[in-house]
Motif scaffolding. Structure first.
Motif, PDB file in Angstrom:
ATOM      1  N   ILE A  58       0.831  -1.202   0.000  1.00 15.95           N
ATOM      2  CA  ILE A  58       0.000   0.000   0.000  1.00 15.95           C
ATOM      3  C   ILE A  58       0.868   1.255   0.000  1.00 15.95           C
ATOM      4  N   THR A  59       1.902   1.276   0.840  1.00 17.52           N
ATOM      5  CA  THR A  59       2.623   2.530   1.053  1.00 17.52           C
ATOM      6  C   THR A  59       3.940   2.608   0.300  1.00 17.52           C
ATOM      7  N   ASP A  60       4.292   1.570  -0.433  1.00 16.26           N
ATOM      8  CA  ASP A  60       5.586   1.514  -1.104  1.00 16.26           C
ATOM      9  C   ASP A  60       6.751   1.570  -0.119  1.00 16.26           C
ATOM     10  N   GLY A  61       6.497   1.253   1.133  1.00 18.98           N
ATOM     11  CA  GLY A  61       7.548   1.121   2.148  1.00 18.98           C
ATOM     12  C   GLY A  61       8.513   2.287   2.178  1.00 18.98           C
ATOM     13  N   PRO A  62       9.807   1.979   2.246  1.00  9.00           N
ATOM     14  CA  PRO A  62      10.799   3.037   2.422  1.00  9.00           C
ATOM     15  C   PRO A  62      10.883   4.005   1.243  1.00  9.00           C
ATOM     16  N   ARG A  63      10.391   3.597   0.075  1.00 13.22           N
ATOM     17  CA  ARG A  63      10.483   4.530  -1.059  1.00 13.22           C
ATOM     18  C   ARG A  63       9.461   5.641  -0.952  1.00 13.22           C
ATOM     19  N   GLY A  64       8.330   5.363  -0.326  1.00  7.53           N
ATOM     20  CA  GLY A  64       7.281   6.373  -0.225  1.00  7.53           C
ATOM     21  C   GLY A  64       6.499   6.472  -1.517  1.00  7.53           C
ATOM     22  N   LEU A  65       5.258   6.941  -1.426  1.00 13.36           N
ATOM     23  CA  LEU A  65       4.430   7.110  -2.620  1.00 13.36           C
ATOM     24  C   LEU A  65       4.827   8.392  -3.326  1.00 13.36           C
ATOM     25  N   ASN A  66       5.103   8.298  -4.628  1.00 20.67           N
ATOM     26  CA  ASN A  66       5.421   9.507  -5.371  1.00 20.67           C
ATOM     27  C   ASN A  66       5.236   9.246  -6.855  1.00 20.67           C
ATOM     28  N   PRO A  67       5.208  10.211  -7.750  1.00 18.30           N
ATOM     29  CA  PRO A  67       5.228  11.639  -7.413  1.00 18.30           C
ATOM     30  C   PRO A  67       3.835  12.149  -7.073  1.00 18.30           C
ATOM     31  N   ILE A  68       3.768  13.000  -6.062  1.00 25.30           N
ATOM     32  CA  ILE A  68       2.503  13.666  -5.748  1.00 25.30           C
ATOM     33  C   ILE A  68       2.425  14.905  -6.632  1.00 25.30           C
ATOM     34  N   PRO A  69       1.334  15.053  -7.400  1.00 28.92           N
ATOM     35  CA  PRO A  69       1.275  16.168  -8.352  1.00 28.92           C
ATOM     36  C   PRO A  69       1.235  17.520  -7.646  1.00 28.92           C
ATOM     37  N   GLU A  70       1.659  18.556  -8.366  1.00 29.43           N
ATOM     38  CA  GLU A  70       1.571  19.905  -7.814  1.00 29.43           C
ATOM     39  C   GLU A  70       0.115  20.317  -7.714  1.00 29.43           C
ATOM     40  N   PRO A  71      -0.184  21.274  -6.843  1.00 27.46           N
ATOM     41  CA  PRO A  71      -1.554  21.759  -6.775  1.00 27.46           C
ATOM     42  C   PRO A  71      -1.980  22.399  -8.100  1.00 27.46           C
ATOM     43  N   TRP A  72      -3.219  22.173  -8.489  1.00 26.30           N
ATOM     44  CA  TRP A  72      -3.696  22.743  -9.740  1.00 26.30           C
ATOM     45  C   TRP A  72      -4.036  24.214  -9.545  1.00 26.30           C
ATOM     46  N   LEU A  73      -3.559  25.048 -10.446  1.00 29.22           N
ATOM     47  CA  LEU A  73      -3.865  26.476 -10.418  1.00 29.22           C
ATOM     48  C   LEU A  73      -4.176  26.912 -11.838  1.00 29.22           C
ATOM     49  N   PRO A  74      -4.970  27.951 -12.009  1.00 31.99           N
ATOM     50  CA  PRO A  74      -5.172  28.487 -13.371  1.00 31.99           C
ATOM     51  C   PRO A  74      -3.821  28.867 -13.970  1.00 31.99           C
ATOM     52  N   PRO A  75      -3.560  28.498 -15.238  1.00 33.35           N
ATOM     53  CA  PRO A  75      -2.229  28.714 -15.832  1.00 33.35           C
ATOM     54  C   PRO A  75      -1.781  30.169 -15.780  1.00 33.35           C
ATOM     55  N   ALA A  76      -2.698  31.092 -15.955  1.00 29.37           N
ATOM     56  CA  ALA A  76      -2.304  32.510 -15.962  1.00 29.37           C
ATOM     57  C   ALA A  76      -1.731  32.899 -14.608  1.00 29.37           C
ATOM     58  N   LEU A  77      -2.412  32.452 -13.540  1.00 26.50           N
ATOM     59  CA  LEU A  77      -1.968  32.767 -12.175  1.00 26.50           C
ATOM     60  C   LEU A  77      -0.604  32.152 -11.912  1.00 26.50           C
ATOM     61  N   ARG A  78      -0.440  30.919 -12.383  1.00 25.88           N
ATOM     62  CA  ARG A  78       0.821  30.218 -12.175  1.00 25.88           C
ATOM     63  C   ARG A  78       1.985  30.984 -12.816  1.00 25.88           C
ATOM     64  N   GLU A  79       1.748  31.494 -14.035  1.00 28.18           N
ATOM     65  CA  GLU A  79       2.809  32.224 -14.724  1.00 28.18           C
ATOM     66  C   GLU A  79       3.165  33.502 -13.968  1.00 28.18           C
ATOM     67  N   GLN A  80       2.124  34.180 -13.505  1.00 29.80           N
ATOM     68  CA  GLN A  80       2.344  35.384 -12.707  1.00 29.80           C
ATOM     69  C   GLN A  80       3.228  35.086 -11.503  1.00 29.80           C
ATOM     70  N   LEU A  81       2.897  33.976 -10.805  1.00 31.24           N
ATOM     71  CA  LEU A  81       3.626  33.639  -9.588  1.00 31.24           C
ATOM     72  C   LEU A  81       5.089  33.336  -9.893  1.00 31.24           C
ATOM     73  N   GLY A  82       5.308  32.614 -10.967  1.00 23.95           N
ATOM     74  CA  GLY A  82       6.667  32.212 -11.292  1.00 23.95           C
ATOM     75  C   GLY A  82       7.551  33.402 -11.623  1.00 23.95           C
ATOM     76  N   GLY A  83       7.009  34.405 -12.315  1.00 27.43           N
ATOM     77  CA  GLY A  83       7.784  35.573 -12.696  1.00 27.43           C
ATOM     78  C   GLY A  83       8.957  35.165 -13.562  1.00 27.43           C
ATOM     79  N   ALA A  84      10.123  35.749 -13.255  1.00 29.50           N
ATOM     80  CA  ALA A  84      11.306  35.491 -14.077  1.00 29.50           C
ATOM     81  C   ALA A  84      11.890  34.103 -13.787  1.00 29.50           C
ATOM     82  N   GLY A  85      11.552  33.555 -12.650  1.00 27.72           N
ATOM     83  CA  GLY A  85      12.164  32.297 -12.214  1.00 27.72           C
ATOM     84  C   GLY A  85      11.652  31.071 -12.958  1.00 27.72           C
ATOM     85  N   GLY A  86      10.535  31.171 -13.677  1.00 20.62           N
ATOM     86  CA  GLY A  86      10.027  30.035 -14.436  1.00 20.62           C
ATOM     87  C   GLY A  86       9.236  29.066 -13.586  1.00 20.62           C
ATOM     88  N   ALA A  87       9.103  27.822 -14.095  1.00 22.55           N
ATOM     89  CA  ALA A  87       8.170  26.851 -13.519  1.00 22.55           C
ATOM     90  C   ALA A  87       8.529  26.468 -12.086  1.00 22.55           C
TER      91      ALA A  87
END
Lengths: 371, 322
Positions: free
Chosen positions: A154-183
């Protein structure tokens, strides 16, 4: 007894709170402290990355504060509920399972799962005397860790469950947040504001709770369970509510933790030491005090993740070259530092660095009078 | 099958004896102060580090002649007992005693703090340059404790039949030493003036004080004796398990505390019984369930016992003092 919610303290708190919030809101775009440290020591640091951890850890400290600070239940296994939150998030979001509800769904389900675990553990055990409860919760924490480690299907033991996806945000907002730093910058800032938002919401809720009927019940119970019962309160129910509520909040913190790491992490992360660190936050800051819990989280993680690596690098620079000796690395001194801090605090300032006025009164009253 | 069960019985009993020796320290302190001394396991750990240091410094090996070996071993046991007893006494004197009248949380948190400090000392000690510690490169790594007792299997010669059982001299040493020490402790608590004072203080400290008992002295003696038992346990454990580690105090301390609770905390024969029960459960669960489940099984038992029989196996039901 000081008045619980007089006008003046409430206003002062509001002003302090607003300033702190304004600084934190602006920090990812204006990392003044980063620049200052870099100018002074020549070492590059990223405080905002650490602040995400402080917010999550602060949330966990507030959760434990409900159980220990408000209700007086000595809980030594808070990491177990944190782990349940993280693991629930993993199960409901990763590709391996069919649920994939995303972060927003997980943020609802994780507290439900952790709260349910709190109810299940609390119902039979909360009637135990104080230090026995401490041992039961400690044991529960260890059992949970071992179970998560060994149920590999169930838990994948020592490896842990992954990857957990990033939170979903409207793409426009996401770009604003990233600024010059990118994704990657955008992802960091999403987590930053998400964790900050949750923390602020929790603090506001607790502020309201402290002024409410339910909050006064907690205080009455902690001060004197016998008297509270005589006034018609049901100690068992209030204790259980506090225990399950704190567990649920710890679950929410676990959800944010896993999302921030993008994995549920190795189950050994959630060990007894982790629970104790959260308790240390509360004790250093001040049991039962919201400001204290957050200050404790800030000091602890600040020492661990910012000051200690920085000092180590400076020491290594000063003695010229890398020394592999165990005492040359500052992080190897951390347990001595925490231990001495705990011992000194208990002796000289048991109410914590930034206590709530009520607890301070209590402690100074009892130390002055006969035992 | 019979051999497997008998072998696990031997392992369980020897392990249980070591748990019991550590559990006695917890139970004696709890009986008097109602306080869980979280640092007790770490005192045990530091004593094991001292034992390894002495083995290295005195150059004790399997080649040492039996007479010298016995004398050196006895010396190491005494040194470790004095060290651990003294350390435990000093911790109580400096850290816990000023907090006697503080709220219950204060000494508990202080004990956690002391446990952190001792573990860190153990980490640094493990980084010492001695050859037995691996030359100082890997401070945090487990340290091998040399096998200094002869490795002859006594099972066949003792039972007089051909058997697959293993019974080493070290197994007998663990059981023999533990039984002797527990008997001595029992005699001390039952038949001496100090023991009487300890029992009186455990029953009611205030009444004991009114009867002219110096309660502080009794508490100090309790820490001293409990620590000395942990010191002996550390040598016995190191000889038996052959590996020591700066975090071993935490895990073994929790198991020993569990043993104390299972037997009925505050109850001296209870701690011994609890230690044996825990040792046996551990041996059989390792064999039949799997060693990776060990903590879950042991703490699961602890939770079940606390919920259904909070006073433990031998304890009397005492009501919480209001």
């Amino acid at each position: 007894m000081a008045p619980a919610g007089g006008t003046l303290p409430w206003r002062r708190w509001l002003r302090f709170e607003t300033i702190a919030l304004a600084i934190l809101l602006a920090y990812p775009f204006l990392p003044v402290l980063d620049w200052g440290i870099e100018a002074a020591t020549g070492q590059a640091v990223r405080i905002d990355r650490q602040l995400v951890n402080v917010f999550i850890f602060g949330l966990l400290a507030l959760a434990l504060n409900v159980q220990v600070g408000y209700a007086g239940l000595l809980q030594l296994g808070v990491a177990a509920f944190f782990a349940i939150g993280a693991m629930t998030t993993g199960v409901v979001t990763v590709e391996k399972y069919p649920f994939q509800v995303g972060l927003w769904g997980a943020l609802l389900l994780a507290p439900v799962a952790a709260g349910a675990a709190g109810l299940l553990l609390g119902a039979p055990t909360l009637r135990l005397r104080g230090d026995y409860l401490a041992i039961v919760t400690l044991g529960f924490g260890e059992v949970m860790r071992v179970v998560l480690l060994n149920l590999e299907n169930i838990t994948d033991g020592p490896r842990g469950l992954n990857p957990i996806p990033e939170p979903w945000l409207p793409p426009a907002l996401r770009e604003q947040l990233g600024g010059a730093g990118g994704a990657s910058e955008g992802q960091l800032r999403t987590m930053y504001y998400l964790a900050l938002g949750c923390l602020v919401a929790a603090v506001v809720c607790f502020r309201l709770l402290e002024q409410s009927r339910a909050g006064r019940r907690f205080v009455a119970l902690r001060e004197d369970a016998l008297a509270a019962a005589c006034m018609g309160l049901d100690p068992a129910r209030i204790k259980l509510a506090a225990f399950a509520g704190g567990a649920a909040l710890a679950g929410a913190a676990g959800c944010l933790y896993a999302t921030n790491l993008t994995t549920t992490a190795e189950p050994n992360t959630y060990d007894f030491n982790y629970s104790i660190m959260v308790l240390c936050c509360l004790i250093i800051g001040g049991l039962g005090s919201l400001r204290g819990a957050l200050l404790g989280a800030l000091l602890l993680l600040g020492f661990d993740n910012v000051a200690s690596p920085l000092l180590t690098r400076l020491v290594q620079q000063a003695i010229g070259g890398e020394s592999s000796h165990v005492m040359a690395s500052f992080s190897n001194w951390r347990w001595i530092v925490f231990g001495v801090a705990l011992v000194l605090m208990m002796r000289w300032r048991p109410e914590g660095l930034w206590p709530s006025s009520r607890v301070r009164e209590e402690l100074h009253e009892s130390s002055g009078g006969p035992a | 099958m019979f051999d497997t069960i008998a072998q696990q019985l031997i392992i369980g009993l020897t392990n249980g004896m070591v748990f019991a020796l550590v559990a006695l320290g917890y139970t004696m302190v709890y009986g008097i102060l109602e306080f869980i001394n979280f640092a007790h396991g770490d005192v045990f750990m530091l004593a094991a580090f001292l034992a390894l240091t002495l083995v290295g410094a005195l150059d004790v090996t399997q080649q040492t002649p039996p007479g010298t070996l016995a004398a050196l071993l006895l010396g190491i046991v005494v040194a470790c007992a004095l060290f651990a007893g003294g350390l435990n006494y000093a911790i109580d004197r400096v850290v816990y005693r000023p907090l006697r009248r503080a709220p219950k949380l204060a000494p508990l948190v202080s004990a956690i703090g002391v446990s952190f400090i001792l573990q860190n000392v153990g980490l640094f000690w493990g980084g010492s340059a001695m050859a037995v510690f691996g030359g100082g490169g890997q401070a945090a790594a487990p340290k091998a404790f040399p096998d200094i007792l002869p490795q002859t299997n006594l099972a066949a010669s003792l039972f007089g039949v051909e058997t697959k059982l293993t019974l080493l001299p070290k197994d007998l040493l663990v059981m023999g030493a533990s039984v002797v020490i527990m008997a001595a402790l029992y005699g001390l608590v039952r038949h001496t003036k100090l023991g009487k004072a300890m029992r009186a203080t455990a029953q009611d400290p205030n009444a004991a004080r009114l009867m002219g008992i110096d309660v502080d002295k009794v508490v100090g003696a309790t820490f001293l004796i409990g620590g000395a038992l942990a010191g002996v346990a550390a040598v016995v454990y190191s000889l038996y398990i052959n590996t020591i580690h700066y975090q071993m105090g935490y895990q073994n301390g929790l198991y020993a505390f569990t043993a104390a609770v299972v037997g009925g905390i505050g109850n001296i024969p209870g701690a011994v019984l609890g230690g044996l029960v825990l040792g046996l459960v551990r041996a059989f669960s390792d064999q039949f369930i799997g060693a990776q489940w060990q903590p879950a099984v042991l703490f699961g038992i602890l939770i079940v016992i606390l919920v259904f029989r909070p006073a433990g196996l031998l304890g009397s039901t005492a009501r919480e003092k209001v």
